[in-house]
Enzyme design. Structure first.
Site, short mmCIF file in Angstrom:
data_model
loop_
_atom_site.label_atom_id
_atom_site.label_comp_id
_atom_site.label_asym_id
_atom_site.label_seq_id
_atom_site.Cartn_x
_atom_site.Cartn_y
_atom_site.Cartn_z
N ASP A 140 0.87 -1.18 0.00
CA ASP A 140 0.00 0.00 0.00
C ASP A 140 0.90 1.22 0.00
O ASP A 140 2.11 1.13 0.28
CB ASP A 140 -0.89 -0.01 1.25
CG ASP A 140 -1.78 1.22 1.33
OD1 ASP A 140 -2.34 1.63 0.29
OD2 ASP A 140 -1.92 1.81 2.42
N SER A 141 0.31 2.37 -0.26
CA SER A 141 1.05 3.62 -0.19
C SER A 141 1.51 3.91 1.24
O SER A 141 2.44 4.68 1.45
CB SER A 141 0.17 4.76 -0.69
OG SER A 141 -1.04 4.78 0.04
N GLU A 177 -5.96 9.08 9.60
CA GLU A 177 -4.58 8.93 10.11
C GLU A 177 -4.43 9.61 11.47
O GLU A 177 -3.62 9.19 12.29
CB GLU A 177 -3.57 9.50 9.12
CG GLU A 177 -3.60 8.76 7.79
CD GLU A 177 -2.28 8.12 7.41
OE1 GLU A 177 -1.25 8.64 7.81
OE2 GLU A 177 -2.32 7.10 6.71
N TYR A 200 -0.46 8.33 -2.47
CA TYR A 200 -0.50 8.06 -3.90
C TYR A 200 -1.71 8.77 -4.53
O TYR A 200 -1.71 9.08 -5.71
CB TYR A 200 -0.67 6.56 -4.17
CG TYR A 200 0.57 5.70 -3.97
CD1 TYR A 200 1.74 6.19 -3.40
CD2 TYR A 200 0.55 4.37 -4.38
CE1 TYR A 200 2.84 5.37 -3.24
CE2 TYR A 200 1.65 3.55 -4.23
CZ TYR A 200 2.80 4.05 -3.65
OH TYR A 200 3.89 3.22 -3.50
N GLY A 201 -2.73 8.97 -3.71
CA GLY A 201 -4.03 9.41 -4.23
C GLY A 201 -4.05 10.79 -4.85
O GLY A 201 -5.03 11.16 -5.50
N CYS A 210 -11.23 3.12 -0.79
CA CYS A 210 -9.95 3.62 -0.30
C CYS A 210 -9.61 2.85 0.97
O CYS A 210 -10.50 2.54 1.77
CB CYS A 210 -10.06 5.12 -0.01
SG CYS A 210 -8.60 5.81 0.77
N THR A 211 -8.32 2.55 1.11
CA THR A 211 -7.86 1.74 2.24
C THR A 211 -8.32 2.25 3.61
O THR A 211 -8.53 1.46 4.53
CB THR A 211 -6.33 1.71 2.26
OG1 THR A 211 -5.85 3.05 2.07
CG2 THR A 211 -5.79 0.81 1.18
N HIS A 212 -8.44 3.56 3.75
CA HIS A 212 -8.71 4.13 5.08
C HIS A 212 -10.19 4.13 5.47
O HIS A 212 -10.52 4.23 6.64
CB HIS A 212 -8.20 5.56 5.15
CG HIS A 212 -6.71 5.68 5.15
ND1 HIS A 212 -5.93 5.20 4.13
CD2 HIS A 212 -5.86 6.23 6.06
CE1 HIS A 212 -4.65 5.45 4.40
NE2 HIS A 212 -4.58 6.08 5.57
N CYS A 238 -3.89 -0.98 -2.10
CA CYS A 238 -4.18 0.43 -2.34
C CYS A 238 -5.08 0.59 -3.57
O CYS A 238 -4.77 0.06 -4.64
CB CYS A 238 -2.86 1.15 -2.58
SG CYS A 238 -2.99 2.89 -2.95
N ASN A 239 -6.17 1.31 -3.41
CA ASN A 239 -7.09 1.53 -4.54
C ASN A 239 -6.44 2.38 -5.62
O ASN A 239 -6.62 2.13 -6.81
CB ASN A 239 -8.37 2.22 -4.06
CG ASN A 239 -9.24 1.31 -3.23
OD1 ASN A 239 -10.25 0.81 -3.71
ND2 ASN A 239 -8.85 1.07 -1.99
N1 DGL Z 1 -4.03 3.81 -0.06
C1 DGL Z 1 -4.69 4.87 -0.78
C2 DGL Z 1 -5.90 4.31 -1.52
O1 DGL Z 1 -6.48 3.32 -1.15
C3 DGL Z 1 -5.09 6.01 0.14
C4 DGL Z 1 -3.92 6.82 0.66
C5 DGL Z 1 -3.14 7.49 -0.44
O2 DGL Z 1 -3.68 8.40 -1.12
O3 DGL Z 1 -2.03 7.10 -0.66
O4 DGL Z 1 -6.28 4.88 -2.52
#
Ligand code: DGL
Length: 273
Positions: free
Chosen positions: A13-14, A153, A45-46, A188-190, A76-77
């Protein structure tokens, strides 16, 4: 048992948010070991371009393959959006958008689905493209929610400010002309950490799809069907080795929060170069 079967499954993941996806995998795969790479040095990454995200994806897969994983899960999406149908990797690579798409198409009756995700995921439109391919005529409304990741976070998952923000983002996709949205993808992961808040605000009439959970069900099915070799029983504990590209004094605390009730080894710094 072959060496490949007892090898860990790589997950990346990011950052640490992908541990919400790993949590689902751990719950469904009691014998498997996992090597988790959180690219914390380059998070988020987003908000990055497709080209940059693609480069990160290739580096991360390469890194995990060199460490001997038997498969890679892209938790990560935003990174999953950068995969292409004709990609060929040295090991099986699983991602979250396909499973999230399939779960949403199965859940919706009004054929109107909302996707909440990062800017990169929304701009790439991967959920919308794949849902329309799977179910022609379906309406997909997307909402980029760039503020939700930093709030999660900071641990503000049950907070009136976060609640107000989610309400605003919902205003962009709920209501309006035509049939109502009856399914919302947490893309999204969060966002799974905000599931209770979403549930409260949406009420019982809207199905929530957690892409990471959907992915874990599909990976478990792959193993059950023998398409991915199953690990033997009784491996080492904890079953998660945590690697990150940047460490701060919050890393282990954040990791524990995202992974609960499961545990990982203390985060170890790695260099992708
Ligand atoms: N892991 C990213 C996602 O699921 C969210 C955090 C990021 O933007 O890196 O898109």
């Amino acid at each position: 048992v072959t060496a490949a079967a007892s090898a860990p499954i790589g997950v990346f993941d990011s950052g640490l948010g992908g541990l919400t996806v790993l949590r689902e995998l751990l719950a469904r795969l009691p014998n498997e070991r996992f090597l988790y790479l959180g690219d914390t040095a380059r998070l988020p990454y987003g908000s990055k371009s497709p080209e940059t995200i693609r480069r990160y994806v290739e580096q991360n897969v390469d890194f995990l393959v060199k460490r001997g994983v038997k498969a890679v899960v892209v938790a990560c999406n935003s990174a999953s959006s950068a995969l292409r149908p004709d990609d060929r990797w040295p090991v099986p690579v699983y991602e979250v958008i396909g499973p999230g798409t399939r779960a949403a198409v199965a859940a919706t009756q009004s054929r109107r689905v909302a996707v909440f995700a990062t800017r990169a995921t929304v701009a790439g439109g991967a959920y919308a493209i794949r849902m329309r391919a799977a179910a022609p005529g379906i309406t997909v409304v997307q909402e980029a929610c760039p503020l939700l990741v930093p709030f999660v976070e900071e641990g503000m998952v049950d907070d009136p400010v976060t609640s107000e923000m989610v309400r605003r983002y919902m205003g962009g996709v709920l209501g309006g002309p035509g049939p109502e949205v009856d399914t919302l993808i947490l893309g999204c992961t969060h966002y799974p950490l905000l599931e209770p808040l979403f549930r409260r605000l949406l009420g019982p009439g809207i199905a929530l799809v957690d892409s990471g959970r959907s992915l874990s069900v599909e990976v478990a099915a792959e193993i059950a069907a023998g398409r991915l070799p199953a690990a033997p029983q009784g491996g080492p504990h904890p079953r998660v080795e945590l690697l990150v590209t940047d460490v701060s004094d919050r890393t282990d605390e954040l990791a524990a929060r995202f992974l609960a009730p499961h545990r990982a080894s203390p985060a170890r710094l790695v260099d992708l170069g």
